[in-house]
Write a protein that holds these residues in place. Structure first.
Motif, short mmCIF file in Angstrom:
data_model
loop_
_atom_site.label_atom_id
_atom_site.label_comp_id
_atom_site.label_asym_id
_atom_site.label_seq_id
_atom_site.Cartn_x
_atom_site.Cartn_y
_atom_site.Cartn_z
N VAL A 1 0.85 -1.19 0.00
CA VAL A 1 0.00 0.00 0.00
C VAL A 1 0.89 1.23 0.00
O VAL A 1 1.78 1.37 0.83
CB VAL A 1 -0.93 0.03 1.24
CG1 VAL A 1 -1.82 1.28 1.21
CG2 VAL A 1 -1.78 -1.23 1.32
N HIS A 2 0.63 2.13 -0.95
CA HIS A 2 1.30 3.42 -0.99
C HIS A 2 0.27 4.47 -0.58
O HIS A 2 -0.85 4.47 -1.11
CB HIS A 2 1.80 3.74 -2.39
CG HIS A 2 2.89 2.86 -2.88
ND1 HIS A 2 3.48 3.04 -4.11
CD2 HIS A 2 3.52 1.79 -2.31
CE1 HIS A 2 4.42 2.13 -4.28
NE2 HIS A 2 4.46 1.34 -3.21
N LEU A 3 0.62 5.33 0.34
CA LEU A 3 -0.25 6.43 0.75
C LEU A 3 0.36 7.73 0.27
O LEU A 3 1.57 7.94 0.38
CB LEU A 3 -0.40 6.46 2.28
CG LEU A 3 -0.94 5.19 2.92
CD1 LEU A 3 -0.95 5.34 4.44
CD2 LEU A 3 -2.34 4.87 2.41
N ILE A 4 -0.49 8.59 -0.28
CA ILE A 4 -0.07 9.91 -0.76
C ILE A 4 -1.01 10.94 -0.16
O ILE A 4 -2.24 10.75 -0.18
CB ILE A 4 -0.13 9.98 -2.29
CG1 ILE A 4 0.83 8.98 -2.93
CG2 ILE A 4 0.16 11.39 -2.78
CD1 ILE A 4 0.69 8.89 -4.45
N VAL A 5 -0.45 12.02 0.36
CA VAL A 5 -1.29 13.09 0.91
C VAL A 5 -1.91 13.86 -0.24
O VAL A 5 -1.21 14.33 -1.15
CB VAL A 5 -0.49 14.01 1.83
CG1 VAL A 5 -1.33 15.20 2.27
CG2 VAL A 5 0.03 13.23 3.04
N GLY A 6 -3.22 13.96 -0.24
CA GLY A 6 -3.94 14.70 -1.27
C GLY A 6 -5.41 14.33 -1.26
O GLY A 6 -5.83 13.41 -0.57
N GLU A 7 -6.17 15.06 -2.03
CA GLU A 7 -7.61 14.81 -2.15
C GLU A 7 -7.86 13.71 -3.18
O GLU A 7 -7.12 13.60 -4.16
CB GLU A 7 -8.34 16.08 -2.62
CG GLU A 7 -8.28 17.23 -1.65
CD GLU A 7 -9.17 17.03 -0.45
OE1 GLU A 7 -10.14 16.24 -0.53
OE2 GLU A 7 -8.89 17.65 0.59
#
Length: 128
Positions: A56-62
């Motif tokens: 799982v890759h998490l990216i900050v953003g909408e």
């Protein structure tokens, strides 16, 4: 070309710490090494500790940034159904369950903090 396996999926989140806690404390993944990108995020690992195990890759953003689309659900094979139920309840998470007829699979569904449905599939579980 033939697809060999799922490499990873990416979730955009506005609540990085809450999302990391969900995937680590509830689902049991491990936060690990991430390349030094110029944007915040996290890589969460399943299995080994090398980058190909970052599930799982998490990216900050909408949601919808950079053309991202909706995902119906993501499924993981899992074990310890009673332990998973306990962790979900301990974190105050709502979940639903179902049995796949004729396959001996028990499915449990919950949502991550970003609204992505997570399916956990338990093989050979008889209780509902």
């Amino acid at each position: 070309m033939a697809i060999q396996r799922l490499a990873h999926f990416t979730v955009r989140t506005t609540a990085l710490r809450d999302t990391v806690r969900f995937y680590t404390e509830v689902l049991g993944l491990r936060e690990g090494w991430r390349p030094p990108f110029d944007f915040p995020g996290a890589w969460l690992y399943c299995g080994g500790d090398t980058p190909e195990h970052a599930a799982v890759h998490l990216i900050v953003g909408e949601a919808g940034d950079h053309g991202g689309a909706a995902v119906d659900h993501v499924a993981f094979n899992a074990s310890d159904l009673s332990g998973v139920r306990s962790r979900l309840r301990a974190h105050g998470l709502i979940y639903r369950e179902q049995v796949v007829p004729q396959l001996g699979l028990h499915q449990l569904f919950c949502k991550d903090p970003c609204g992505v449905t997570i399916e956990l599939t338990f093989a050979g579980v008889d209780d509902a």
